[in-house]
Design an enzyme around this catalytic site. Sequence first.
Site, PDB file in Angstrom:
ATOM      1  N   HIS A  10     -10.187  21.778  14.035  1.00 46.06           N
ATOM      2  CA  HIS A  10      -9.624  20.801  13.095  1.00 46.06           C
ATOM      3  C   HIS A  10      -8.314  21.401  12.594  1.00 46.06           C
ATOM      4  O   HIS A  10      -8.337  22.351  11.814  1.00 46.06           O
ATOM      5  CB  HIS A  10     -10.565  20.572  11.912  1.00 46.06           C
ATOM      6  CG  HIS A  10     -11.936  20.100  12.314  1.00 46.06           C
ATOM      7  ND1 HIS A  10     -12.313  18.776  12.262  1.00 46.06           N
ATOM      8  CD2 HIS A  10     -13.023  20.764  12.765  1.00 46.06           C
ATOM      9  CE1 HIS A  10     -13.567  18.655  12.668  1.00 46.06           C
ATOM     10  NE2 HIS A  10     -14.026  19.855  12.976  1.00 46.06           N
ATOM     11  N   ARG A  65      -5.944  19.482  11.145  1.00 46.88           N
ATOM     12  CA  ARG A  65      -5.618  18.781   9.891  1.00 46.88           C
ATOM     13  C   ARG A  65      -4.324  18.002   9.876  1.00 46.88           C
ATOM     14  O   ARG A  65      -3.867  17.602   8.806  1.00 46.88           O
ATOM     15  CB  ARG A  65      -5.578  19.781   8.721  1.00 46.88           C
ATOM     16  CG  ARG A  65      -6.781  20.690   8.575  1.00 46.88           C
ATOM     17  CD  ARG A  65      -8.025  19.915   8.359  1.00 46.88           C
ATOM     18  NE  ARG A  65      -9.143  20.743   7.901  1.00 46.88           N
ATOM     19  CZ  ARG A  65     -10.410  20.365   7.998  1.00 46.88           C
ATOM     20  NH1 ARG A  65     -10.741  19.197   8.537  1.00 46.88           N
ATOM     21  NH2 ARG A  65     -11.370  21.136   7.549  1.00 46.88           N
ATOM     22  N   HIS A  86     -21.198  14.992  16.642  1.00 47.85           N
ATOM     23  CA  HIS A  86     -21.689  15.783  15.519  1.00 47.85           C
ATOM     24  C   HIS A  86     -23.006  15.125  15.131  1.00 47.85           C
ATOM     25  O   HIS A  86     -23.019  13.990  14.691  1.00 47.85           O
ATOM     26  CB  HIS A  86     -20.678  15.717  14.369  1.00 47.85           C
ATOM     27  CG  HIS A  86     -21.122  16.453  13.144  1.00 47.85           C
ATOM     28  ND1 HIS A  86     -20.305  17.352  12.497  1.00 47.85           N
ATOM     29  CD2 HIS A  86     -22.273  16.442  12.434  1.00 47.85           C
ATOM     30  CE1 HIS A  86     -20.940  17.854  11.449  1.00 47.85           C
ATOM     31  NE2 HIS A  86     -22.138  17.303  11.390  1.00 47.85           N
ATOM     32  N   HIS A  95     -21.893  22.012  18.150  1.00 48.46           N
ATOM     33  CA  HIS A  95     -22.401  22.996  17.171  1.00 48.46           C
ATOM     34  C   HIS A  95     -23.911  22.939  16.896  1.00 48.46           C
ATOM     35  O   HIS A  95     -24.350  22.631  15.806  1.00 48.46           O
ATOM     36  CB  HIS A  95     -21.613  22.974  15.860  1.00 48.46           C
ATOM     37  CG  HIS A  95     -21.222  21.634  15.307  1.00 48.46           C
ATOM     38  ND1 HIS A  95     -22.064  20.565  15.280  1.00 48.46           N
ATOM     39  CD2 HIS A  95     -20.071  21.231  14.715  1.00 48.46           C
ATOM     40  CE1 HIS A  95     -21.445  19.555  14.709  1.00 48.46           C
ATOM     41  NE2 HIS A  95     -20.241  19.927  14.360  1.00 48.46           N
ATOM     42  N   ASP A 131     -15.140  25.320  15.932  1.00 45.81           N
ATOM     43  CA  ASP A 131     -15.168  24.344  14.830  1.00 45.81           C
ATOM     44  C   ASP A 131     -14.280  24.847  13.678  1.00 45.81           C
ATOM     45  O   ASP A 131     -14.611  24.670  12.502  1.00 45.81           O
ATOM     46  CB  ASP A 131     -16.599  24.078  14.348  1.00 45.81           C
ATOM     47  CG  ASP A 131     -16.693  22.861  13.426  1.00 45.81           C
ATOM     48  OD1 ASP A 131     -15.683  22.155  13.256  1.00 45.81           O
ATOM     49  OD2 ASP A 131     -17.779  22.639  12.863  1.00 45.81           O
ATOM     50  N   HIS A 178     -10.200  24.802   4.783  1.00 46.73           N
ATOM     51  CA  HIS A 178      -9.961  24.153   3.484  1.00 46.73           C
ATOM     52  C   HIS A 178      -9.254  25.194   2.627  1.00 46.73           C
ATOM     53  O   HIS A 178      -9.323  26.389   2.921  1.00 46.73           O
ATOM     54  CB  HIS A 178     -11.282  23.740   2.833  1.00 46.73           C
ATOM     55  CG  HIS A 178     -12.063  22.764   3.667  1.00 46.73           C
ATOM     56  ND1 HIS A 178     -11.752  21.429   3.735  1.00 46.73           N
ATOM     57  CD2 HIS A 178     -13.137  22.934   4.473  1.00 46.73           C
ATOM     58  CE1 HIS A 178     -12.594  20.820   4.553  1.00 46.73           C
ATOM     59  NE2 HIS A 178     -13.451  21.713   5.017  1.00 46.73           N
TER      60      HIS A 178
END
Length: 445
Positions: A63, A65, A179, A237, A310, A314
Amino acid sequence: MNNWLIRDARVVDQGRTVQADVLVRDGVIERVATEGIGRARGVQELDAEGRHLLPGAIDDQVHFREPGLTHKEDIAHGSAAAVAGGITTFMEMPNTVPQTLTQELLEQKYALGAASSVANYSFYMGASNTNLDELLRTDPRTVCGLKAFLGSSTGNMLVDDPGTLDHLFKEAHLILAVHAEDEPTIRRNMAEAVAKYGENIPIAQHPLIRSAEACWRSSSNAVKLAQEHGTRLHVLHISTARELELFEPGPMEGKRITAEACVHHLWFTDADYATKGNLIKWNPAVKTREDREAIRQAVRDGRIDVVATDHAPHTMEEKAMPYAQCPSGGPLVQHALPAMLELMHQEVFTLEEVVEKMSHAPARLFQVKDRGFIREGFFADLVLVDLDAPWTVEKKNLLYKCGWSPIEGQRFRSRVLRTWVNGQLANADGKVDNTVRGMRATFDR
Ligand code: DOR
């Protein structure tokens, strides 16, 4: 300059390690010569001094972003961190802002990748309850796959309408990556935790809220749907021992249903919540030591086909919030290969298994064109590693935009020395050349 002669490397490829010289011309591997290469014109030479040369890793779940969440990460930082960690190709997820739910938005992401990615790139097309027609227009030769969240996570991209799900599994014309966590089970567990703890839910409850049962319900349902419809399903995952019975051991060739494990589920256990807290809050949650041992065994026996990260950063401010508000995910792309090589030192995996699960298998699974192997005619995506050059993960050597790592303080025995992307030297000793640009990965489908 993307002409190189790498001398005296221990080339790890397809289960074998051989001493060889590797000649790269115009970004492509021209020769791998165990007998050595005398002289070559117009090339830069590097003496590998017997160190290990691996095919660049291919990470099928990151990710980065961009667009919309670039306070957490962006393609420039994420790809640079990937390359510093030996990952030369990434496949990026659609839970950006806006979500990648139309072909136009997908192509806009590719334009962002072309503008700023140091690594080779591909972007998933996202599924929603309402975009099936658009989804089915995805080009299988230039896009890695379709992604559906069967349980909500960052970005609330839940596909939960039973009719839509049925259609999606029936019609999906390329790899459908999912997912899998059951939303009603999670909601019920969360309500119970709130009733018991109020505002102060301890992080140790996370694997009980995002429980093994939630994983099982969703992944077993996805596998059932895929079996009914012949879907090419890839379950992302895997985090529990029980889910592993859904997958076949042995080589992936011929499988319609494959599975991925992530480095954090191979590394941490629920005992680590006591020291790491929210920094290891992921969806699906890190679970028990028994789960971790079972996933490690499944990587070895083939029920797990690929290992990915993965990578899901953040900000530290976000991760410092109380459990219920703290978003799930953490950055890993810079440390996945060193962590897997550490597990090699611990005799959990062999070096050849690490290369199989991080480079060869993702290349074969996604039918990535001409990458993932040190093979003549393939792109020169190469990683030179020193298996005995200890270093410590510290804030000052992190390349993530978010500026933190869940493994700060970790000492690794192996170090990535150099990374080539299409023959371009993109990383030397953790210093990334930010002027290098990767290519859009293509697929032999
Ligand atoms: O922990 C996670 N974080 N799991 C996901 O599936 C999404 C990811 C994110 O995007 O933050």
